[in-house]
Design an enzyme around this catalytic site. Structure first.
Site, PDB file in Angstrom:
ATOM      1  N   GLY A  32       0.808  -1.222   0.000  1.00  0.00           N
ATOM      2  CA  GLY A  32       0.000   0.000   0.000  1.00  0.00           C
ATOM      3  C   GLY A  32       0.836   1.264   0.000  1.00  0.00           C
ATOM      4  N   SER A  33       0.332   2.267   0.699  1.00  0.00           N
ATOM      5  CA  SER A  33       0.857   3.622   0.537  1.00  0.00           C
ATOM      6  C   SER A  33       2.286   3.835   1.004  1.00  0.00           C
ATOM      7  CB  SER A  33      -0.058   4.603   1.275  1.00  0.00           C
ATOM      8  OG  SER A  33      -1.343   4.559   0.701  1.00  0.00           O
ATOM      9  N   THR A  34       2.849   2.904   1.762  1.00  0.00           N
ATOM     10  CA  THR A  34       4.248   3.082   2.148  1.00  0.00           C
ATOM     11  C   THR A  34       5.140   3.184   0.906  1.00  0.00           C
ATOM     12  OG1 THR A  34       4.399   0.683   2.390  1.00  0.00           O
ATOM     13  CG2 THR A  34       4.088   1.941   4.399  1.00  0.00           C
TER      14      THR A  34
ATOM     15  N   LYS B 201       4.617   4.933  -1.631  1.00  0.00           N
ATOM     16  CA  LYS B 201       4.635   6.286  -2.195  1.00  0.00           C
ATOM     17  C   LYS B 201       5.951   6.991  -1.887  1.00  0.00           C
ATOM     18  CE  LYS B 201      -0.345   6.528  -2.174  1.00  0.00           C
ATOM     19  NZ  LYS B 201      -1.505   6.682  -1.320  1.00  0.00           N
TER      20      LYS B 201
END
Lengths: 133, 557
Positions: B267-269, B271
């Protein structure tokens, strides 16, 4: 072969037999002692191994934490309990107090006597005046 | 009357007898001498008992210790109850006596073991001293005690997935998981020991905080890691649920090592990695703008934001507000080849060379389509392990230098590989700190050790489809941000919302507070200097305050 030669041979053989017996007996004795020592060494090693395991078991972090909380009332540290003494505000430098005032302060117990200001503040910090339980 | 022999004949006979006597004497002497010499020379062939004792060990397997020498696994001598069935005359009587002396041993079980048609049988293991005495007192023929190694794990579950466990064999315990399996050949020599990189104190803190969160948020599991980003050493590796290696229980799927074996979309980690790549390759700056006003519809899929800002965002805002749309557009600008090259450099496309058998292979799409680049930009479409994620983010903060992770205490400098420039690393440190100061990582912050990081909440794939109710929520952070040294990764598997979290089950509500609680505790253990009142001064050197209004349009800017 003369009778004398035969006699000396007999004496020599008897002496050798006696010597052999004595040496053999001594060696057997030493072997027994060595075997006993070996058994002791192994038994000691076994005991040390068990003690090391017990020590590791008794010093488990969760055990120490529980015992600390139960016996000493200590709890895990929190971020706002952590400071550096160098970040504490320094006291204003003023003229030295007269001896009578210093004695009064010592009697009242509001400073730690005989220490320079910086050391005093460090001690009061170390005693946990800012801590939280 | 017998006639007298002549004196000459008598003398000759006497001489002959004497000669035979002397000959017999010398033959006997020669035999004794040969025997003596033989004993003397043969005795030297065997090693002297003293030397033998010095090389003998009561156990057959070496120890496993943590980085401070604390015992994690060791062996002690235990006694097993054994029997030689052919030597037992009356099995019924022997079984009756044994079951009488050992209350935990039933008559049926004893009889069954004693009557086996085998030359030698183990009846029971790990006898207590009292049980041993009871057996010896019986004096049963064909029944006895035998010494064997017993593997002990003094910390039980605490480091179960790292240390692993053993199973008994005829040659003593054999490792079948974790370090026990990986270092089986070394540990087979009792004079050798294996020193792992983990610190049992740090391990305890992470496990305690993680277990509390798993319980509180009714998660099915969790994982926690602490890495030294300068040396690559793993200081803590926790996976829940765990197991007690002392009990030799069979491990099921739910007890697999979630920290290194599990691979999932993080997921967003991710980014952080997307932005770092864009900054490092000159594709974007922190002030660059990305249109996040509406979801992206591409290749038959729609990419939207969880809590959309519905406006044009700066690159910094894309990370702080965790915009999938912004990250996808950024990844699109980076391009597949460059992105893959950087991910490969961070070790995210191959299996890490960690010294454990339980290490997962990342799941990399066979065909890397343009949509893959966009989805990987916000952490979907590429499955990696928590260990890989923590290591990659650690490299971001470690001046852009990647250090291979290890489970062993390093005694020499590790081989390093520069992935990002120092300038990029500085900006990313600033970015991670911003996520904690004004984004979803705020609950990880504390007064003593400035933290930076990124949250990630990914839906799990069940039967080929994303399940909105099954999530992996994670937080990857670095501390202290003024002098980065340690990376921390916390993940909860399928956490549930609570009233206190307004029924949210995202990482900001559950994984981040775990890191927030653990960091002050482990920081003081590891001797990290406490940050001063101006610990964020370095941030102004990376991004001057005057730029903040261009980077953040929200009210906090």
């Amino acid at each position: 072969m003369s009778a004398r030669t035969t006699f000396f041979w007999c004496i020599g053989a008897a002496a050798m037999a006696a010597g052999l017996f004595a040496v053999g007996d001594h060696v057997r004795d030493r072997k027994d002692r060595l075997a006993a020592l070996n058994r002791e060494v192994l038994a000691e090693r076994e005991r040390i191994q068990v003690l090391r395991s017990e020590l590791a078991f008794l010093t488990q972090p969760q055990t120490l934490e529980f015992q600390n909380a139960r016996a000493l009332g200590l709890v895990p540290i929190e971020a706002d309990q952590l400071h550096r003494s160098s970040f504490l505000p320094s006291r204003s430098v003023s003229a030295p107090e007269p001896p009578r005032a210093r004695a009064r302060a010592r009697r009242d117990g509001d400073t730690i006597s005989g220490l320079p200001t910086e050391q005093s503040s460090r001690l009061s910090f170390a005693f946990g005046t800012g801590g939280r339980q | 009357m017998k006639p007298h022999r002549s004196p000459c004949v008598a003398l000759a006979t006497a001489r002959t007898r004497l000669a035979f006597g002397v000959l017999a004497f010398f033959v006997s002497l020669a035999v004794l001498t040969i025997k003596l010499v033989g004993l003397g020379t043969m005795a030297q062939d065997a090693p002297p008992p003293a030397e033998k004792a010095a090389s003998e060990h009561p156990v057959k397997r070496g120890d496993i210790v943590d980085r401070n020498g604390r015992l994690l696994a060791t062996s002690i001598v235990s006694r097993a109850l054994v029997c030689w069935p052919p030597q037992i005359d009356d099995v019924e009587a022997a079984a009756t006596k044994l079951s009488g002396a050992l209350p935990w041993l039933s008559f049926e079980e004893a009889r069954q073991r004693l009557s086996l048609k085998q030359p030698f049988v183990f009846v029971a293991r790990r006898l207590t001293p009292r049980d041993q005495k009871a057996v010896l007192d019986l004096g049963l023929p064909g029944v006895g005690l035998m010494s064997e190694d017993l593997r002990i794990y003094p910390h039980g579950r605490l480091a179960a997935h790292v240390v692993g466990r053993t199973e008994p064999s005829n040659d003593g315990p054999v490792g079948n998981a974790g370090a026990e399996q990986r270092f089986n050949a070394i540990l087979a020599d009792p004079t050798q020991s294996v020193q792992l990189s983990i610190d049992i104190r740090v391990q305890h803190v992470i496990r305690e905080e993680l277990a509390r969160a798993v319980d509180y948020y009714s998660a099915i599991g969790g994982a926690g890691l602490v890495l030294d980003i300068r040396t690559g050493e793993v200081l803590a590796m926790v996976s829940l649920p765990d197991f007690d290696p002392n009990r030799q229980a069979k491990m099921d799927e739910t007890q697999a090592n979630r920290a290194s074996l599990l691979v999932a979309e993080m997921g967003s980690t991710f980014k952080l990695l997307t932005l770092a790549t864009a900054l490092d390759r000159g594709i974007s700056r922190l002030t660059s703008r990305f249109d996040a006003r509406a979801p992206i519809k591409a290749f038959g899929h729609t990419i939207g934001d969880y809590r959309g800002q519905n406006r044009v965002l700066s690159a910094a805002e894309v990370v702080v507000h965790s915009s999938n749309i912004g990250a996808a557009r950024m990844a699109q600008k980076i391009g597949a080849e460059t992105f893959k090259e950087v991910l490969d450099g961070l070790g995210l496309l191959s299996r890490p060379a960690l010294e454990l058998p339980e290490v997962g292979h990342p799941i990399v799409p066979r065909t890397w389509r343009p949509l893959t680049t966009m989805t990987v930009g916000f952490g979907h479409g590429l499955s990696v392990s928590p260990l890989q994620t923590a290591s990659a983010v650690g490299a971001l903060a470690n001046d852009g230098v990647a250090v291979p992770v290890t489970m062993l205490r390093r005694t020499a400098p590790a081989p390093t590989r520069r992935v990002f420039s120092s300038d990029t690393s500085g900006k990313m440190r600033w970015m991670m700190r911003q996520v904690v100061l004004r984004g979803s990582g705020s609950r990880a912050d504390n007064a003593a050790y400035p933290v930076g990081g990124k949250t990630g909440t990914a839906e799990k794939v069940v039967n080929g489809r994303y399940d909105r109710n099954k999530r992996l929520s994670s937080f990857v952070g670095v501390f202290p941000m003024n002098a980065p040294r340690y990376a921390i990764f916390i993940m909860l598997d399928e956490p549930k919302g609570r009233d206190e979290t307004h029924n949210f089950a995202t990482a900001a509500w559950n994984a981040v507070p775990v890191a927030g609680a653990a960091i002050p505790r482990i920081g003081s253990m590891l001797g990290v200097p406490v940050a001063g009142p101006d610990s964020d001064a370095w941030m102004r050197r990376v991004v001057p305050d005057r730029l903040l209004s261009r980077l953040f349009k929200d009210k906090e800017a």
